[in-house]
Each structure stands twice: as C-alpha cells, then as structure tokens.
Design a protein around this motif. Structure first.
Motif, PDB file in Angstrom:
ATOM      1  N   SER A  85       0.957  -1.280   0.108  1.00 43.87           N
ATOM      2  CA  SER A  85       0.017  -0.085  -0.143  1.00 43.87           C
ATOM      3  C   SER A  85       1.003   1.183  -0.163  1.00 43.87           C
ATOM      4  CB  SER A  85      -1.078   0.080   1.199  1.00 43.87           C
ATOM      5  OG  SER A  85      -1.731   1.128   1.379  1.00 43.87           O
ATOM      6  N   ALA A  86       0.852   2.115  -0.936  1.00 42.64           N
ATOM      7  CA  ALA A  86       1.466   3.308  -0.987  1.00 42.64           C
ATOM      8  C   ALA A  86       1.094   4.296   0.225  1.00 42.64           C
ATOM      9  CB  ALA A  86       1.148   4.082  -2.233  1.00 42.64           C
ATOM     10  N   GLU A  91      -6.354   9.588  -4.087  1.00 40.53           N
ATOM     11  CA  GLU A  91      -7.683   8.980  -3.463  1.00 40.53           C
ATOM     12  C   GLU A  91      -7.535   9.496  -2.147  1.00 40.53           C
ATOM     13  OE1 GLU A  91      -5.804   7.210  -5.891  1.00 40.53           O
ATOM     14  OE2 GLU A  91      -7.134   8.214  -7.470  1.00 40.53           O
ATOM     15  N   GLY A  92      -6.422   9.351  -1.233  1.00 39.95           N
ATOM     16  CA  GLY A  92      -6.323   9.443  -0.178  1.00 39.95           C
ATOM     17  C   GLY A  92      -5.200   8.827   0.572  1.00 39.95           C
ATOM     18  N   PRO A  93      -5.373   8.773   2.047  1.00 37.62           N
ATOM     19  CA  PRO A  93      -3.926   8.429   2.747  1.00 37.62           C
ATOM     20  C   PRO A  93      -4.061   6.887   2.480  1.00 37.62           C
ATOM     21  CG  PRO A  93      -5.659   8.761   4.155  1.00 37.62           C
ATOM     22  CD  PRO A  93      -6.236   9.406   2.944  1.00 37.62           C
ATOM     23  N   GLY A  94      -2.768   6.090   2.683  1.00 40.97           N
ATOM     24  CA  GLY A  94      -2.761   4.760   2.719  1.00 40.97           C
ATOM     25  C   GLY A  94      -3.361   4.087   3.794  1.00 40.97           C
ATOM     26  N   ASP A  95      -3.193   2.898   3.600  1.00 40.90           N
ATOM     27  CA  ASP A  95      -4.249   1.919   4.589  1.00 40.90           C
ATOM     28  C   ASP A  95      -3.485   1.751   5.790  1.00 40.90           C
ATOM     29  OD1 ASP A  95      -5.612  -0.275   5.663  1.00 40.90           O
ATOM     30  OD2 ASP A  95      -5.871  -1.289   3.808  1.00 40.90           O
TER      31      ASP A  95
END
Length: 254
Positions: A85-86, A91-95
C-alpha cells in the motif's frame, strides 16, 4: 552451537521458509516446536498454536515449550506477513490498518517472541567450548536494505528487525546468546506463489546470478551456518543472488 540434542523453536514453521528451517533442524537432530496460527509442522516436529502479535499467546506458547522440554536453545524467528500500500495517493491516505497489521506481526510479534524465548535462554546451562546458552536467527528481508514503492509497512518492519539484530546481540551477549539474521530476496514460498508470472520475471531481473527464486532449503542452509558458527554475531546475511531491487517494479498482468 551443534543442533544435535537441542530444543529449537521456529515461529511460522508450518509453511514456507520456516518449514524449511524446521526440516533442517530435524535433520540436524534437534527437537523442534513450530509456533504457528494454522496448519501442521513437518512430520517429526511439534506444533503449538500461537499468534505472535498477541503477547499472551506468545507467553503461553513459550511456557508450553518449557513445560514439555525444559529449555529452548535455538530460535528461528520467522513468522511474518506481506502487503502493499502506498503511503498516500490522490484518492487518500494509505491503508493504516494494513500498516498496523503488518508491523504488528513482523516487528512487534517478532520482538515479543525474542523477549520471551531469550528470557528462557538466559536460564540455560552453558553449552560447548564458548559456553553458549542460545542462538537466535531473525528472518529479515532485502527490503531491510532497499524497500520498493508501496512497501512502507513491510520495509518498516523488516528494516527495524535488521537493526534490532545488533541491539539484541548487545543485550544478550552477556548471557552467551548470539543473534543473527537472514535477509532473503524473492523466495519460492506460499507468500509469493499467487503473484502473476510477469511480476515474478520483473522481480528476478535484477538478480545477478542465479536469476531464479530461492528455495527454502537454501534459506535453511544459511540458518544452519549461523547456528553452528560461534564467531558470527549481530550480522544479517543477504540471500538474494546479488539482487538490488529498483525503486519500483513495473509489470503487465494482461
């Protein structure tokens, strides 16, 4: 340390690299106990259910080993999980849940296993000409050296485990306990079995020689070498065919 007649614990020993380590230790004459969340250890080894990310589970498993066998001489600290996960995107912050889960197993879990097993090792009678009480081998990764795009959590956990190998060797040397590590590259294990073939080819293209995935028995050879060689301490050995991964891997799955 000669594994013959010793008691060895392998976390994550029911599959993959851990299974290779279990088989080698059995062949070397050790009594082997695998701590794993699922599956069964190779024939001849014992299995105790253990979630390394849960300290109570680790304590219970180590206590059970001690109840059965009275001591622990060798630890192959191998349990681990992967995930990509980046850290952030448009799209949003990482996981962050994935990040915490990976670090919880690969780093916190590995640390909890060492803490409880090493405590037990300090009570062992000295063994051999150097008076060893225990040997610990951490499963690190080449991500400890060169983490690729999308590997924040895995790289954080394995880099920390690499760095802690020296710290733990310094903590435990006074008790006659050595700590080393193995840093595998791409290995033929269940963790990578589901990757598409084009991705595998790209991941191997930076190997100098041989340009193939490693095998669990080759990993076990290095573990055996580290266990048996008293003067090697606080080291992490790469097992990767000379690979130096690029910053990012590109492949086609279509």
């Amino acid at each position: 340390m000669d594994p013959q007649g010793k008691v060895a614990v392998v976390s994550g020993g029911n599959s993959g690299l851990g299974e290779g380590g279990v088989k080698r230790l059995l062949a070397d004459g050790a009594t082997v106990v695998s701590l794993d969340v699922a599956g069964a250890a190779p024939e001849g080894a014992e299995t105790i259910g253990c979630d390394v990310s849960d300290e109570n589970s680790v304590k219970s498993a180590v206590d059970e080993v001690l109840d059965r066998h009275g001591r622990i001489d060798i630890l192959l600290n191998n349990a681990g999980i992967g995930g990509i996960s980046a850290i952030a995107s448009e799209e949003g912050p990482g996981d962050m849940d994935l990040f915490r889960r990976i670090v919880g197993v690969n780093l916190i879990g590995a640390t909890q296993v060492v803490a409880h097993v090493a405590h037990a090792m300090t009570k062992n009678a000295p063994s051999g000409p150097d008076g060893e009480r225990g040997v610990i081998v951490n499963s690190c990764s080449i991500a400890s050296f060169e983490g690729q795009e999308g590997m924040s959590a895995y790289t954080a956990s394995k880099s920390a485990l690499h760095a802690l190998t020296l710290v733990w060797a310094r903590d435990l040397g006074k008790y006659g306990i050595r700590v080393n590590g193995v840093a595998p590259g791409l290995m033929d294990t269940p963790m990578v079995a589901g990757l598409p073939e084009p991705m595998i080819e790209v991941l191997l293209q930076d190997n100098e020689f041989p340009r193939r995935a490693g095998r669990a028995d080759e990993y076990a050879d290095v573990v055996d070498f580290l266990i048996r060689t008293p003067l090697i301490n606080a080291e992490v050995i790469r097992l990767d065919g000379g690979a130096r991964p690029p910053a990012r891997a590109k492949w086609a799955t279509g």
